[in-house]
Motif scaffolding. Structure first.
Motif, PDB file in Angstrom:
ATOM      1  N   ALA A 284     -19.479   9.874   6.017  1.00 46.21           N
ATOM      2  CA  ALA A 284     -19.821  10.845   4.979  1.00 46.21           C
ATOM      3  C   ALA A 284     -18.594  11.647   4.557  1.00 46.21           C
ATOM      4  CB  ALA A 284     -20.924  11.782   5.476  1.00 46.21           C
ATOM      5  N   GLU A 285     -17.812  12.053   5.524  1.00 48.86           N
ATOM      6  CA  GLU A 285     -16.601  12.814   5.211  1.00 48.86           C
ATOM      7  C   GLU A 285     -15.572  11.948   4.502  1.00 48.86           C
ATOM      8  OE1 GLU A 285     -13.955  16.052   5.006  1.00 48.86           O
ATOM      9  OE2 GLU A 285     -16.129  15.821   5.174  1.00 48.86           O
ATOM     10  N   ALA A 286     -15.481  10.683   4.899  1.00 48.00           N
ATOM     11  CA  ALA A 286     -14.546   9.768   4.234  1.00 48.00           C
ATOM     12  C   ALA A 286     -14.929   9.587   2.775  1.00 48.00           C
ATOM     13  CB  ALA A 286     -14.532   8.426   4.956  1.00 48.00           C
ATOM     14  N   SER A 287     -16.224   9.504   2.506  1.00 54.66           N
ATOM     15  CA  SER A 287     -16.680   9.369   1.123  1.00 54.66           C
ATOM     16  C   SER A 287     -16.289  10.595   0.309  1.00 54.66           C
ATOM     17  CB  SER A 287     -18.202   9.178   1.094  1.00 54.66           C
ATOM     18  OG  SER A 287     -18.679   9.112  -0.227  1.00 54.66           O
ATOM     19  N   ARG A 288     -16.429  11.770   0.915  1.00 56.81           N
ATOM     20  CA  ARG A 288     -16.047  13.003   0.217  1.00 56.81           C
ATOM     21  C   ARG A 288     -14.550  13.026  -0.074  1.00 56.81           C
ATOM     22  NH1 ARG A 288     -13.637  17.496   0.688  1.00 56.81           N
ATOM     23  NH2 ARG A 288     -12.951  17.052   2.814  1.00 56.81           N
ATOM     24  N   ILE A 289     -13.750  12.602   0.901  1.00 55.42           N
ATOM     25  CA  ILE A 289     -12.286  12.603   0.734  1.00 55.42           C
ATOM     26  C   ILE A 289     -11.870  11.651  -0.379  1.00 55.42           C
ATOM     27  CG2 ILE A 289     -10.125  11.914   1.857  1.00 55.42           C
ATOM     28  CD1 ILE A 289     -11.310  13.006   4.481  1.00 55.42           C
ATOM     29  N   ARG A 290     -12.484  10.473  -0.426  1.00 54.08           N
ATOM     30  CA  ARG A 290     -12.112   9.492  -1.457  1.00 54.08           C
ATOM     31  C   ARG A 290     -12.422  10.002  -2.861  1.00 54.08           C
ATOM     32  NH1 ARG A 290     -14.561   5.910   2.411  1.00 54.08           N
ATOM     33  NH2 ARG A 290     -12.958   4.708   3.527  1.00 54.08           N
TER      34      ARG A 290
ATOM     35  N   LYS B  99     -39.518   8.080  11.506  1.00 56.21           N
ATOM     36  CA  LYS B  99     -38.329   7.807  10.690  1.00 56.21           C
ATOM     37  C   LYS B  99     -38.720   7.084   9.401  1.00 56.21           C
ATOM     38  CE  LYS B  99     -34.026   5.130  10.728  1.00 56.21           C
ATOM     39  NZ  LYS B  99     -33.226   4.137  11.480  1.00 56.21           N
ATOM     40  N   GLY B 100     -39.695   6.165   9.504  1.00 54.58           N
ATOM     41  CA  GLY B 100     -40.137   5.428   8.332  1.00 54.58           C
ATOM     42  C   GLY B 100     -40.740   6.329   7.264  1.00 54.58           C
ATOM     43  N   GLY B 101     -41.290   7.458   7.682  1.00 52.73           N
ATOM     44  CA  GLY B 101     -41.889   8.373   6.718  1.00 52.73           C
ATOM     45  C   GLY B 101     -41.020   9.565   6.396  1.00 52.73           C
ATOM     46  N   LEU B 102     -39.762   9.518   6.826  1.00 58.35           N
ATOM     47  CA  LEU B 102     -38.855  10.650   6.607  1.00 58.35           C
ATOM     48  C   LEU B 102     -38.545  10.808   5.119  1.00 58.35           C
ATOM     49  CD1 LEU B 102     -37.095  12.826   7.947  1.00 58.35           C
ATOM     50  CD2 LEU B 102     -35.240  11.141   8.012  1.00 58.35           C
ATOM     51  N   GLU B 103     -38.759  11.998   4.606  1.00 59.00           N
ATOM     52  CA  GLU B 103     -38.464  12.280   3.211  1.00 59.00           C
ATOM     53  C   GLU B 103     -37.573  13.516   3.123  1.00 59.00           C
ATOM     54  OE1 GLU B 103     -41.991  12.690   0.933  1.00 59.00           O
ATOM     55  OE2 GLU B 103     -42.663  10.610   1.247  1.00 59.00           O
ATOM     56  N   LEU B 104     -36.634  13.474   2.160  1.00 56.60           N
ATOM     57  CA  LEU B 104     -35.727  14.596   1.936  1.00 56.60           C
ATOM     58  C   LEU B 104     -36.051  15.253   0.603  1.00 56.60           C
ATOM     59  CD1 LEU B 104     -32.296  13.008   2.959  1.00 56.60           C
ATOM     60  CD2 LEU B 104     -33.748  14.485   4.334  1.00 56.60           C
ATOM     61  N   PRO B 105     -35.683  16.508   0.452  1.00 54.57           N
ATOM     62  CA  PRO B 105     -35.811  17.134  -0.874  1.00 54.57           C
ATOM     63  C   PRO B 105     -35.038  16.327  -1.913  1.00 54.57           C
ATOM     64  CG  PRO B 105     -35.307  18.769   0.805  1.00 54.57           C
ATOM     65  CD  PRO B 105     -35.166  17.432   1.462  1.00 54.57           C
ATOM     66  N   LYS B 106     -35.510  16.292  -3.130  1.00 54.94           N
ATOM     67  CA  LYS B 106     -34.882  15.464  -4.162  1.00 54.94           C
ATOM     68  C   LYS B 106     -33.400  15.761  -4.318  1.00 54.94           C
ATOM     69  CE  LYS B 106     -38.771  14.083  -7.033  1.00 54.94           C
ATOM     70  NZ  LYS B 106     -39.320  14.009  -8.420  1.00 54.94           N
ATOM     71  N   ALA B 107     -33.030  17.014  -4.153  1.00 53.89           N
ATOM     72  CA  ALA B 107     -31.627  17.392  -4.323  1.00 53.89           C
ATOM     73  C   ALA B 107     -30.734  16.806  -3.238  1.00 53.89           C
ATOM     74  CB  ALA B 107     -31.500  18.917  -4.329  1.00 53.89           C
ATOM     75  N   GLU B 108     -31.346  16.361  -2.124  1.00 52.42           N
ATOM     76  CA  GLU B 108     -30.553  15.860  -0.998  1.00 52.42           C
ATOM     77  C   GLU B 108     -30.707  14.360  -0.785  1.00 52.42           C
ATOM     78  OE1 GLU B 108     -31.813  18.083   2.369  1.00 52.42           O
ATOM     79  OE2 GLU B 108     -30.973  19.997   1.666  1.00 52.42           O
ATOM     80  N   GLU B 109     -31.536  13.703  -1.592  1.00 52.60           N
ATOM     81  CA  GLU B 109     -31.836  12.285  -1.373  1.00 52.60           C
ATOM     82  C   GLU B 109     -30.583  11.409  -1.403  1.00 52.60           C
ATOM     83  OE1 GLU B 109     -34.732  11.221  -4.244  1.00 52.60           O
ATOM     84  OE2 GLU B 109     -36.428  11.992  -3.076  1.00 52.60           O
ATOM     85  N   ALA B 110     -29.635  11.734  -2.265  1.00 51.79           N
ATOM     86  CA  ALA B 110     -28.432  10.913  -2.408  1.00 51.79           C
ATOM     87  C   ALA B 110     -27.286  11.399  -1.539  1.00 51.79           C
ATOM     88  CB  ALA B 110     -27.986  10.890  -3.872  1.00 51.79           C
ATOM     89  N   ASP B 111     -27.548  12.389  -0.704  1.00 48.58           N
ATOM     90  CA  ASP B 111     -26.499  12.965   0.144  1.00 48.58           C
ATOM     91  C   ASP B 111     -26.572  12.344   1.535  1.00 48.58           C
ATOM     92  OD1 ASP B 111     -24.706  14.436   1.579  1.00 48.58           O
ATOM     93  OD2 ASP B 111     -25.541  16.401   1.066  1.00 48.58           O
TER      94      ASP B 111
END
Length: 345
Positions: A205-211, A157-169
């Motif tokens: 996550a869904e609440a953030s989308r709704i707001r 988990k400590g080394g988990l990396e996401l594609p740049k397009a998904e980092e803020a998702d």
């Protein structure tokens, strides 16, 4: 016949204890603290259950009146944990096996908060000692194995990396974590350990989308958020209710005061909502705030009077500082200046 059964029980207990202790000590010789066991473990089974000589090790211990759990060799907690209560629990079912749930990870994480203060080996040893002190037999072996799975998961988990397009998702990160957890624990175990947390994450996550959905009216947004909240696990709903209770109580009190409620009315409402102890603390806080406000107002009036009769700016600043020194301590003066600056905006 009874003597033979007791003797057999003692022999089996000795074998189980020896096997378990040997396995743990190969994994680490240092120890720790706490967890819970269910009443079934302590009492030999649920109410109404029939004890059998061929049942799980916990039942055989009950028959033989032997407790093979070890005392922790750690005499003191890690420095940063002293004065704190251990979180989490280990629960054992009537068959002697470990019952899976997020409380196990809360126990592990209680000790992992000392990372940087203690070595990884010492933390692991403390957790193993907590396991040995609270459960034995199959449950203890399962808990020790689960700990090693959790250690491997934490490392990945400590080394988990996401594609740049998904980092803020947040939803993308949650999905990545779900895959990683099922890789280490399997579907069933991962759901038992992380299921509630994952559902909370999905709701957040869904609440953030709704707001952020500008196509929704305020009423539609509130309705959808309420529906999401209703879908949370009961424990999460209760936790959120408890966390927001003080804010809701304060909003109610503010509304009451705006309508002319007395201090006695407010105190009664707080007792109904928060209890007597909290109502007493808040009443004391109200009194302190009122006294502080009165001191600020008194200072403001004297300062305004000085400003009216002092034309020289330097002389006024000196007089203002002298007034501050007479009225407030150096630490309080910082609060005064911040309060006055906010009120002038």
């Amino acid at each position: 016949m009874n003597r033979r059964r007791v003797a057999t029980g003692f022999a089996l207990v000795t074998l189980v204890a020896a096997a378990g202790i040997g396995l743990w000590r190969r994994g680490g010789d240092e120890p720790t603290r706490a967890v819970e066991t269910t009443a079934e473990t302590r009492g030999g089974g649920p109410k109404g259950a029939t004890n059998r000589t061929t049942s799980a090790p916990s039942d055989r211990r009950a028959e033989a009146n032997v407790d093979t759990r070890e005392k922790s060799p750690f005499k003191d907690k890690a420095r940063s944990l002293r004065g704190t209560d251990e979180d989490g629990a280990l629960r054992v079912g009537p068959d002697g096996s470990l019952l899976l749930g997020p409380e196990i990870l809360r126990l592990f994480d209680y000790y992992f908060t000392t990372e940087g203060e203690e070595s990884d080996e010492t933390i692991r040893a403390r957790i193993l000692a907590a396991i040995r002190e609270r459960v034995d037999g199959p449950a203890a072996l399962q808990a020790a194995a689960l700990l090693d799975q959790y250690l491997a998961y934490r490392k990945d988990k400590g080394g988990l990396e996401l594609p740049k397009a998904e980092e803020a998702d947040p939803k993308a990160r949650l999905e990545a974590l779900k895959k990683l957890r099922r890789k280490h624990f399997g579907e069933e175990t991962a759901d038992a350990l992380f299921g509630d947390e994952e559902r909370e994450g999905e709701v957040a996550a869904e609440a953030s989308r709704i707001r952020q959905d500008e196509a929704l009216t305020a009423e539609e947004r509130e309705q959808k958020l309420a529906e999401l909240e209703a879908g949370l696990p009961k424990g999460a709903r209760d936790a959120r209710e408890a966390a927001t209770l003080p804010l809701r109580a304060r909003a109610e009190v503010d509304a009451m005061r705006a309508e002319g409620a007395t201090d006695e009315d407010v105190y009664t409402k707080r007792v109904e909502t928060l209890g007597v102890e909290a109502a007493d603390r808040l009443a004391e806080l109200d009194a302190e705030r009122a006294a502080w406000k009165a001191r600020i107002e008194a200072f403001r009036k004297e300062r305004d009077a000085l400003a009216a009769k002092t034309e020289d700016e330097a002389a006024f600043k000196a007089a203002e500082q002298a007034l501050l020194d007479r009225s407030f301590t150096p630490l309080e003066q910082r609060r005064v200046r911040a309060t006055l600056a906010m009120s002038n905006k």
